[in-house]
Structure formats: C-alpha cells, structure tokens
Scaffold this active site. Structure first.
Site, PDB file in Angstrom:
ATOM      1  N   THR A  36       0.850  -1.196   0.000  1.00  0.00           N
ATOM      2  CA  THR A  36       0.000   0.000   0.000  1.00  0.00           C
ATOM      3  C   THR A  36       0.882   1.241   0.000  1.00  0.00           C
ATOM      4  O   THR A  36       0.669   2.180  -0.770  1.00  0.00           O
ATOM      5  CB  THR A  36      -0.954  -0.010   1.206  1.00  0.00           C
ATOM      6  OG1 THR A  36      -1.851  -1.106   1.062  1.00  0.00           O
ATOM      7  CG2 THR A  36      -1.756   1.278   1.288  1.00  0.00           C
ATOM      8  N   GLN A  52       0.773  -9.750  -5.738  1.00  0.00           N
ATOM      9  CA  GLN A  52       0.332 -11.143  -5.868  1.00  0.00           C
ATOM     10  C   GLN A  52       1.252 -11.948  -6.780  1.00  0.00           C
ATOM     11  O   GLN A  52       1.120 -13.163  -6.885  1.00  0.00           O
ATOM     12  CB  GLN A  52      -1.097 -11.186  -6.432  1.00  0.00           C
ATOM     13  CG  GLN A  52      -2.132 -10.484  -5.573  1.00  0.00           C
ATOM     14  CD  GLN A  52      -2.473 -11.246  -4.309  1.00  0.00           C
ATOM     15  OE1 GLN A  52      -2.176 -12.437  -4.165  1.00  0.00           O
ATOM     16  NE2 GLN A  52      -3.090 -10.571  -3.351  1.00  0.00           N
ATOM     17  N   SER A  62       4.965  -6.901  -1.236  1.00  0.00           N
ATOM     18  CA  SER A  62       4.842  -7.042   0.216  1.00  0.00           C
ATOM     19  C   SER A  62       5.428  -8.366   0.656  1.00  0.00           C
ATOM     20  O   SER A  62       5.246  -9.387  -0.025  1.00  0.00           O
ATOM     21  CB  SER A  62       3.364  -7.046   0.628  1.00  0.00           C
ATOM     22  OG  SER A  62       2.907  -5.754   0.893  1.00  0.00           O
ATOM     23  N   ALA A  63       6.064  -8.377   1.832  1.00  0.00           N
ATOM     24  CA  ALA A  63       6.659  -9.619   2.337  1.00  0.00           C
ATOM     25  C   ALA A  63       5.610 -10.643   2.770  1.00  0.00           C
ATOM     26  O   ALA A  63       5.782 -11.843   2.559  1.00  0.00           O
ATOM     27  CB  ALA A  63       7.578  -9.304   3.513  1.00  0.00           C
ATOM     28  N   THR A  90      13.662   5.185  10.334  1.00  0.00           N
ATOM     29  CA  THR A  90      14.532   4.066  10.697  1.00  0.00           C
ATOM     30  C   THR A  90      14.027   2.786  10.054  1.00  0.00           C
ATOM     31  O   THR A  90      12.822   2.513  10.075  1.00  0.00           O
ATOM     32  CB  THR A  90      14.550   3.911  12.235  1.00  0.00           C
ATOM     33  OG1 THR A  90      15.095   5.104  12.783  1.00  0.00           O
ATOM     34  CG2 THR A  90      15.380   2.711  12.658  1.00  0.00           C
ATOM     35  N   CYS A 117     -10.171  -7.065   1.221  1.00  0.00           N
ATOM     36  CA  CYS A 117     -10.077  -5.751   1.857  1.00  0.00           C
ATOM     37  C   CYS A 117     -11.429  -5.095   2.036  1.00  0.00           C
ATOM     38  O   CYS A 117     -11.563  -4.162   2.801  1.00  0.00           O
ATOM     39  CB  CYS A 117      -9.182  -4.831   1.048  1.00  0.00           C
ATOM     40  SG  CYS A 117      -7.483  -5.374   1.095  1.00  0.00           S
TER      41      CYS A 117
END
Lengths: 411, 145
Positions: free
Chosen positions: A76, A188, A208-209, A249, A335
């Site tokens: 996102t 995906q 995304s992980a 960070t 979602c």
C-alpha cells in the site's frame, strides 16, 4: 493424520511465515538489534549488513540491483509512493495517468486523490476474462501520459495482466526520455512467478513480504535507476533514508525476513508453480464436475497457479460462507469484505450483484496439502448441494424458467 | 456473523423443504423477495378443505442463514393451524424465537409476507379475500362491546 480446521485457503490475503524466515529474523531482534543508519559502531554495521544482504536477495528475485530497492511498510505504501511520487515529480511534463477499474484499492484510492487534484485519469475496463492487454493500454496513451499503473496479477481473480507486453510496447513507442513510467503492483505476482524488471520493461514495482511467507509490515518499491532513471517525490520526509525517497529508521528484522522470503521463493518457484497448478486444477475439477452451476471467474489459463475464484449462482453469498465455515476463504475482496458491497472486481467482469456475492476465492499456498484440497472439495460440494436443494431459484432454472423473465417483488 | 443456536439448527436441519403442486386448489403459494436483494422465499401451504386447517407446509429459500431459519420455522408453526391463526403469526414472534439481531429483522418480515401471500393465494382460489378470515374477529369484538 487429522486435518487442522479451519483449512487456510486465503493465501492471497496473507501467508503464514515460513519457519526459515523466522530463523533468519530472530538474531536481529536481540543480538543484531542496531539501527542500520548508525555508522559509528558494530551494532549499526551488523544491522546494515543484514539490510544490504536483503537488498541483494530481492534483487536476485526480480532482476534489479540492490540500489534500486526502497524499503517500505508494504505494498500500500509502495503504491502510494510510486503513484503520488511520479505525479508530483513529473506533473509539469504531463497530466495523464492510465490505470484499470479493477486494481486494488491501494492503487485506486491514490489515483482518485490525484484525479481530484486535477490529473486526467483513464480507467481501463477489462474484458470478461479480467485481463488488461497491451493493446488496451496503447489505445489509451496520450502525449501527456506520464504514468501507467497496472497490477501484475489481480488479487481477487489471480488473472495475469500483460505487463511484459505493456513494457515492451511503451519502449517501442517512445524515446527513453518521453516514455511514460510503468508502475506495477506486483504484490500477488512476485515470489510466485518469474520476474525480471529489465526484460519486462518495468520502471516501478510494488511488493509485500507477507504475501510470500515473510512478515507483515514490510515491503519494497523497486525504483529504476537507469534507462530511464526514475525520480520520485517522497511522501515521508525525515532523515533522508533510502536515498531520500522514504525516511524513517529501517524495519531491520522485517527487511531481513523479506530478503529471506525472496530467496526461498526464488529457489522453490519452479517446483511450487507446478505443484500449485496441479492443486488448483484438482480443486476446480473436483468442484465443477459435481456442481454443474459453478463458474470459474476470469481467464481460463492466464491465472496465478494457486488462485481460483468460483461463483455459485442460485445460492446466496452469506449462507454460502456459512456452508463452508470450516474453510478459511474470502468472498468478494479481502479488503472490502467487511462491507456487504459486492466485489467491484467481479462486477468489472460483468457479473451481477447476486452472483458477485456468491463467489469465493480459494488461495492455495506453500503448505497446502492434497488432503486439504480433497476435504475442501467434499465440503463445498456437499454443502452447496444442500443450499441448492433449498433454493427456489435453482428449482426454477431446472424447470427451464428464465429468472430474468420474472417480475420480482420489491422489498 | 454469530448466529444463534436455533438459526444454525434450522440452517443445518431445515424442516419441510419441498415443493407442492401450485395448481392444486388446496395449495396456497407465496413467493416474496428478489434475487438482487439477496432473498427469495417460497412458502406453500396445503389446506384441508373440510376443516380449513393447514395440513402441510413446505418452503424453499434463497437467502442468508436467518432467512432460511425464518422460513423453516414458519413452516413448523403453520402446520396444524387454521388459516385465521396462521394470519396471526407476526414477524416479531419469529425474531424472538430465533433471537435474530436487528440487521436480520428483514428476514422475519419476509417470512411473514410469505405466509400472507400463501394464504391470499389459497383464498383467491376459493373466491375469498384476506378480510374474510377476520370477519368473525369483528363479530367477537362487537359482541364484547
């Protein structure tokens, strides 16, 4: 061996972490806990080494250099940075953006915001197979197009858009300097299917992980450094981390996990693709051979190996979910399924509201077994049949009555 | 969605699923709702012409668990009732019996509508109106007054 219920078939929503990923992460919580931006001591250097190694692991998976990875909190954020960053940086050059109506909300909403701010947007509509073709994108191109943002694989359908073809077409039609930037939300796709940003002509890529057996809360944006060099206006300002594109960070543990997840995905991709495709075929055939009304949504073959979206007409969506409560799946979009709105993705394929409601996405993954698939087939077939036996609509259809010809009462 | 035990029981073991001959003069059929609204209920009653008592009731429902339970419960309640008493079944009774949450009250309303439509269909076949069911009610009230 007894099955663990409910069976998890929602891998497009998120995946369990691979224990090998957890093992790689653990030292970075307690021993190598340093701030990767600390340049003056061993703790900082250790953390930085972990982060840099993860950049290489990602680079190996998608065919880029480690300098082209910007760590984020997930897709996102990556999408927001890509879309808003390009719009702000290149807004003087042009005012036109191309995307599709059945993108994920993490693309739709940033683009809608830009539209409100004055950008012109072309919203491409898929054919009934759900796919966005290079031809469709080409037809929408204008002299002032600065950004094309199309997802690689759709999260609800698993359908695969023509990203390499779009990349090639954009390069053929434009000089390097004038080429609209190609961003793809590959959330995906990456980790499941072979990816090479050079070969495929992608300039920006989000991932995304947690969709590939890594931790939640970490992802990256690939940002092309040369031919062309893509520049972005950051959306988070601060200490100038990540070459100024994303301050803050670094989430070292998460990044180390994402790196490991990418490494494993790359090593096991070939065998996993074949295994998941077999499993998907087993599930689809098992269900459609016994439930003649069931319909597989999206293109018959151009889909991710482990994802299938099936409609069950003449049974109602909520009772369908009740019928398969032992299987953890998603109806509509993961979602948006908190709302009772039918899925806009399925509606984009031309499905009516009631059929969109009665659709289920099955997402298989690395730890899914054939035994779980067989159990799922048995449950789905038995319980959907139970609902069909109760359905006045199914009875009418079997009597040859056209449901559209009936004047239904309002209520 | 947390369903009450009674809703789950009716959903898993629905009573009186089935179809009767719509053309049978002793059968009354009520179909309410619409597919795009997510609920279609069909309720049928079979009336003994001698006694005016509902001997059998069947349903088929396209809808959520609460809609299925509401119609299943309605068929249970209808059996053995006179037409007059069947018309007295209120959606609020169904809400109470099944412990339906506020968002599912419309399912009970639909079930009450289906009962009324089935009664009306039967009465029409016999040249009567719904009002005729309650003619005697007024007489009683008049008598009391």
């Amino acid at each position: 061996m007894s099955l663990k219920l409910p069976i998890y078939l929602d891998h497009n929503a998120t995946t369990p972490m691979d224990p090998r990923v957890l093992d790689a992460m653990l030292p970075y919580f307690t021993e190598k806990f340093g701030n990767s931006a600390s340049r003056n001591h061993q703790y900082g250097w250790d953390a930085e080494e972990g982060v840099d190694y993860a950049r290489e692991q990602v680079g190996n998976l998608i065919g880029c250099t480690s300098k082209e990875i910007v760590w984020t909190s997930g897709s996102t954020e990556s999408n927001n940075l890509a879309i808003k960053g390009v719009a702000d940086m290149y807004g003087k050059k042009g005012n036109h953006i191309i995307t599709a109506v059945h993108e994920h909300k993490a693309t739709l909403d940033p683009v809608k915001r830009l539209q409100k701010q004055g950008f012109d947007v072309t919203w491409l509509e898929p054919n009934s197979d759900g796919i966005i073709t290079a031809e469709a994108v080409e037809g929408a191109l204008r002299d002032d197009t600065i950004l094309v943002t199309i997802m690689w694989a759709n999260n609800e359908l698993g359908t695969i858009n023509e990203i390499p073809e779009i990349g090639k077409m954009l390069k053929e039609k434009h000089s390097e300097k004038d080429k609209p930037i190609l961003h793809t939300d590959a959330t995906q796709w990456v980790g499941k299917m072979p990816t090479d940003v050079e070969r495929d002509g992608v300039d920006l890529l989000s991932a995304s992980a947690h969709k590939m057996y890594g931790p939640k809360g970490v992802g990256f944006l690939y940002v092309r450094r040369r031919r062309p060099r893509v520049r972005l206006t950051p959306i988070i300002d601060g200490g100038g981390h990540e070459r100024g594109m994303r301050s803050g960070t670094l989430n070292v543990t998460g990044i180390v996990g994402m790196g490991k997840a990418c490494e494993i995905a790359g090593q096991e991709m070939d065998s996993e693709q074949g295994r998941l495709l077999k499993m998907r075929t087993r599930l689809e055939e098992g269900i459609t051979s016994k439930l003649e009304m069931a319909v597989i949504n999206g293109h018959p073959t151009k889909r991710l190996p482990g994802t299938t979206n099936i409609s069950f007409p003449y049974v109602e969506g909520e009772s369908l979910m009740m019928a398969i409560k032992e299987i953890a799946v998603s109806s509509g979009s993961a979602c948006t399924s908190a709302s009772l709105e039918p899925s806009y993705v399925l509606k984009a394929l031309g499905l009516g509201d009631e059929i969109a409601h009665s659709s289920i996405r099955f997402g298989m993954g690395r730890f899914t077994t054939d035994e779980e698939i067989d159990y799922t087939i048995e449950k789905v077939v038995k319980n959907v049949q139970h609902l069909l036996d109760m359905s006045p609509l199914w009875e009418m259809v079997q009597e040859g009555i056209d449901l559209d010809s009936i004047e239904w009462g309002a209520h | 969605m947390a369903y009450s035990e009674k809703v789950i029981d009716h959903y898993e073991n629905p009573r009186n699923i089935g179809t009767m001959d719509k053309a049978d003069p002793n059968v009354g059929t009520g179909v309410v709702g619409a597919p795009e609204c997510g609920d279609v209920m069909r309720l049928q009653i079979k009336v003994n012409p001698e006694t005016g008592v509902i001997e059998d009731a069947k349903f088929k429902t396209f809808g959520c668990g609460s809609a299925i339970a509401s119609s299943s419960l309605a068929t249970e309640w209808l059996k053995g009732k006179s037409l007059h008493d069947a018309d007295e079944i209120k959606n609020t009774d169904i809400v109470q019996e099944l412990a339906l949450p506020p968002v599912k009250i419309h399912c009970s309303v639909l079930a009450e509508d289906a009962i009324k439509h089935a009664l009306e269909d039967y009465l029409e076949k016999h040249g009567k109106t719904m009002e005729s069911l309650h003619e005697h009610d007024h007489e009683h009230e008049d008598a009391k007054a």
